[in-house]
Write an enzyme that holds these catalytic residues in place. Structure first.
Site, mmCIF file in Angstrom:
data_model
loop_
_atom_site.group_PDB
_atom_site.id
_atom_site.type_symbol
_atom_site.label_atom_id
_atom_site.label_comp_id
_atom_site.label_asym_id
_atom_site.label_seq_id
_atom_site.Cartn_x
_atom_site.Cartn_y
_atom_site.Cartn_z
ATOM 1 N N ARG A 1 0.810 -1.221 0.000
ATOM 2 C CA ARG A 1 0.000 0.000 0.000
ATOM 3 C C ARG A 1 0.844 1.272 0.000
ATOM 4 O O ARG A 1 0.314 2.368 -0.122
ATOM 5 C CB ARG A 1 -0.885 0.030 1.260
ATOM 6 C CG ARG A 1 -2.054 -0.931 1.211
ATOM 7 C CD ARG A 1 -2.611 -1.167 2.616
ATOM 8 N NE ARG A 1 -2.732 0.054 3.412
ATOM 9 C CZ ARG A 1 -3.835 0.802 3.455
ATOM 10 N NH1 ARG A 1 -4.902 0.451 2.792
ATOM 11 N NH2 ARG A 1 -3.863 1.888 4.203
ATOM 12 N N HIS B 1 16.429 18.603 24.402
ATOM 13 C CA HIS B 1 16.094 18.249 25.790
ATOM 14 C C HIS B 1 15.172 17.044 25.835
ATOM 15 O O HIS B 1 14.541 16.697 24.838
ATOM 16 C CB HIS B 1 15.413 19.438 26.497
ATOM 17 C CG HIS B 1 14.034 19.749 25.983
ATOM 18 N ND1 HIS B 1 13.801 20.378 24.765
ATOM 19 C CD2 HIS B 1 12.807 19.508 26.493
ATOM 20 C CE1 HIS B 1 12.504 20.515 24.575
ATOM 21 N NE2 HIS B 1 11.858 19.986 25.609
ATOM 22 N N HIS C 1 21.669 25.734 21.599
ATOM 23 C CA HIS C 1 20.301 25.720 21.095
ATOM 24 C C HIS C 1 20.204 25.016 19.731
ATOM 25 O O HIS C 1 19.157 24.479 19.364
ATOM 26 C CB HIS C 1 19.812 27.171 20.972
ATOM 27 C CG HIS C 1 18.371 27.305 20.622
ATOM 28 N ND1 HIS C 1 17.382 27.311 21.576
ATOM 29 C CD2 HIS C 1 17.748 27.428 19.421
ATOM 30 C CE1 HIS C 1 16.204 27.446 20.974
ATOM 31 N NE2 HIS C 1 16.395 27.514 19.675
ATOM 32 N N ASN D 1 10.684 14.057 23.063
ATOM 33 C CA ASN D 1 9.854 14.349 21.902
ATOM 34 C C ASN D 1 10.677 15.255 21.012
ATOM 35 O O ASN D 1 11.196 16.265 21.486
ATOM 36 C CB ASN D 1 8.578 15.090 22.303
ATOM 37 C CG ASN D 1 7.694 14.251 23.212
ATOM 38 O OD1 ASN D 1 7.708 13.029 23.154
ATOM 39 N ND2 ASN D 1 6.926 14.917 24.063
ATOM 40 N N HIS E 1 15.370 23.420 21.239
ATOM 41 C CA HIS E 1 16.543 23.249 22.123
ATOM 42 C C HIS E 1 16.583 21.790 22.599
ATOM 43 O O HIS E 1 15.593 21.289 23.122
ATOM 44 C CB HIS E 1 16.427 24.207 23.318
ATOM 45 C CG HIS E 1 17.715 24.355 24.058
ATOM 46 N ND1 HIS E 1 18.380 25.550 24.179
ATOM 47 C CD2 HIS E 1 18.485 23.448 24.696
ATOM 48 C CE1 HIS E 1 19.493 25.368 24.869
ATOM 49 N NE2 HIS E 1 19.575 24.090 25.201
ATOM 50 N N HIS F 1 12.511 2.523 28.011
ATOM 51 C CA HIS F 1 11.652 1.556 28.692
ATOM 52 C C HIS F 1 12.459 0.847 29.779
ATOM 53 O O HIS F 1 13.370 0.080 29.472
ATOM 54 C CB HIS F 1 11.074 0.560 27.687
ATOM 55 C CG HIS F 1 9.899 1.123 26.933
ATOM 56 N ND1 HIS F 1 9.178 0.418 25.998
ATOM 57 C CD2 HIS F 1 9.304 2.346 27.032
ATOM 58 C CE1 HIS F 1 8.197 1.180 25.533
ATOM 59 N NE2 HIS F 1 8.264 2.352 26.125
ATOM 60 N N CYS G 1 14.619 31.866 24.459
ATOM 61 C CA CYS G 1 14.449 30.419 24.673
ATOM 62 C C CYS G 1 14.518 30.134 26.171
ATOM 63 O O CYS G 1 15.482 30.522 26.829
ATOM 64 C CB CYS G 1 15.546 29.639 23.942
ATOM 65 S SG CYS G 1 15.630 27.907 24.454
ATOM 66 N N GLN H 1 12.396 14.839 28.750
ATOM 67 C CA GLN H 1 11.575 15.044 29.943
ATOM 68 C C GLN H 1 11.567 13.785 30.796
ATOM 69 O O GLN H 1 11.801 12.687 30.300
ATOM 70 C CB GLN H 1 10.146 15.380 29.548
ATOM 71 C CG GLN H 1 10.032 16.667 28.759
ATOM 72 C CD GLN H 1 8.575 17.001 28.511
ATOM 73 O OE1 GLN H 1 7.797 17.196 29.435
ATOM 74 N NE2 GLN H 1 8.196 17.040 27.255
ATOM 75 N N SER I 1 7.538 22.673 20.428
ATOM 76 C CA SER I 1 7.658 24.019 19.907
ATOM 77 C C SER I 1 9.084 24.548 20.077
ATOM 78 O O SER I 1 9.520 25.422 19.347
ATOM 79 C CB SER I 1 6.677 24.940 20.623
ATOM 80 O OG SER I 1 6.797 24.756 22.016
ATOM 81 N N GLY J 1 4.658 17.848 18.287
ATOM 82 C CA GLY J 1 4.176 18.871 19.210
ATOM 83 C C GLY J 1 5.241 19.633 19.971
ATOM 84 O O GLY J 1 4.945 20.282 20.968
ATOM 85 N N CYS K 1 17.802 27.981 27.096
ATOM 86 C CA CYS K 1 19.175 28.443 26.878
ATOM 87 C C CYS K 1 19.787 28.958 28.188
ATOM 88 O O CYS K 1 19.078 29.463 29.065
ATOM 89 C CB CYS K 1 19.202 29.538 25.807
ATOM 90 S SG CYS K 1 19.281 28.914 24.110
HETATM 91 ZN ZN LIG Z 1 9.555 -1.314 25.048
HETATM 92 ZN ZN LIG Z 2 17.688 27.350 23.623
#
Ligand SMILES: [Zn+2]
Ligand SMILES: [Zn+2]
Length: 342
Positions: free
Chosen positions: A21, A161, A108, A148, A159, A276, A45, A163, A156, A154, A48
């Protein structure tokens, strides 16, 4: 052309692979990319060095990694106690936990792919410390570390990083993987993830990068076109127990993987990258093998993998690409970052 269903042994679900496909015509929306070079420092930022954040806190003039508690936490130790629901079927509780942000570099304009291996080693050391420090806390049952990357997921602020969500519950995917791994160990006497690595090594078609103690592969059961797993070959429940040589090897393979991602279309390659790791609630997690997963949302430079009927509606993935073909594509790329080439 691959057209079959493949079993995902960690998630215990079927993935439909329908690679015939992939060339179907597309007249819908496409993704635009910003590929202009970024400056190394940006005045407004919030990540920074030396800049003020929304909370009023001022970032130090850091020169390696920089860690702070998220100014907009999704979970917090001071989260309110919600009122009782008064219902038998609905339950609630306080969103307890700790949310942190970890900057990879004061620069940055860089990304994980552009860090030196020794810088990635320092990042791994920080991940190890955070897993141990947060995991040791009585109120924390699980530490989810993730990055991410890219506007399409998502983000924005480019820089570099990641989480950290340290929570009073175990995230669903980890819970599923824990159960699958434990069942596999008790039935077969072997670790599921180690058997996956062994199967990938026997097949060899989907291995992206490998050294003495670490490996990256695009799994047989990949749900996304360019999904890649990176792991130590030896079984570790978390990143914390890697020795220095294993951490170095993991840093090398991790860098090699993300460089190939960026080289694929010569642009910053978006992804969601969770680590994980075993929960930290004191349970028995001998069967769990720490690994890093990359879930890239693009299947072409300007084409998103949309989650729709099968994925959102049914809960199983439909993949339009062959894992073997995509692995071969990644493997054929140079492992020097495109911005470093003349
Ligand atoms: Zn996994
Ligand atoms: Zn920065």
């Amino acid at each position: 052309m691959t057209w079959e269903e493949r079993w995902h042994p960690l998630r215990e679900e079927w993935v439909i692979i329908a690679a015939h496909r992939q060339d179907r015509p597309w007249t819908g929306e496409t993704v635009k990319h910003q590929n202009e070079p970024r400056p190394p420092y940006v005045k407004d930022c919030y990540l920074c060095p030396g800049n003020a954040r929304i909370s009023g806190a001022v970032n130090p003039s850091y020169d390696g990694i920089f860690l702070f508690d998220n100014d907009h936490p999704s979970v917090g130790l001071d989260a309110p106690t919600p009122p009782a629901t008064g219902s038998d079927v609905y339950r609630n509780r306080s969103a307890q936990g700790i949310a942190r942000v970890l900057c990879y570099s004061p620069r940055h304009d860089l990304s994980l792919a552009q860090l030196e291996v020794c810088e990635i080693e320092r990042l791994i050391a920080a991940w190890q410390r955070e897993y141990v420090d947060l995991g040791e806390r009585q109120e924390i049952d699980h530490v989810l570390i993730f990055e991410n990357k890219g506007e399409v997921v998502g983000v924005s602020n480019p820089h570099p990083h990641c989480q950290i969500y340290a929570t009073n519950f175990i995230f669903k995917t980890i819970e599923t993987e824990v159960k699958a791994s434990s069942r596999y160990l008790s039935e077969k006497g072997r670790t599921l993830f180690s058997d996956i690595i062994a199967a990938e090594q026997r097949d060899a078609n989907r291995i992206i990068s490998e050294n003495e103690t670490a490996i990256a592969f695009l799994p047989y059961f990949a749900r996304y076109a360019y999904e890649v797993f990176v792991a130590p070959k030896q079984s570790h429940q978390s990143i914390a127990s890697l020795n220095d040589a294993e951490a170095r090897d993991l840093a090398e393979v991790l860098k090699d993987t993300v460089v190939r991602f960026d080289n694929l279309w010569q642009m910053p390659f978006p992804y969601v990258m969770p680590l994980h790791q075993a929960p930290t609630d004191g349970g028995d997690y001998r069967a769990f093998h720490f690994h890093i997963e990359f879930h890239p949302p693009l299947r072409r430079p300007n084409l998103l993998k949309y989650l729709a009927g099968p994925e959102i509606g049914g809960g199983n993935f439909l993949s339009d690409t062959s894992p073997e073909e995509k692995a071969a594509e990644l493997r054929a790329l140079p492992n020097l970052h495109y911005t470093m080439r003349k």
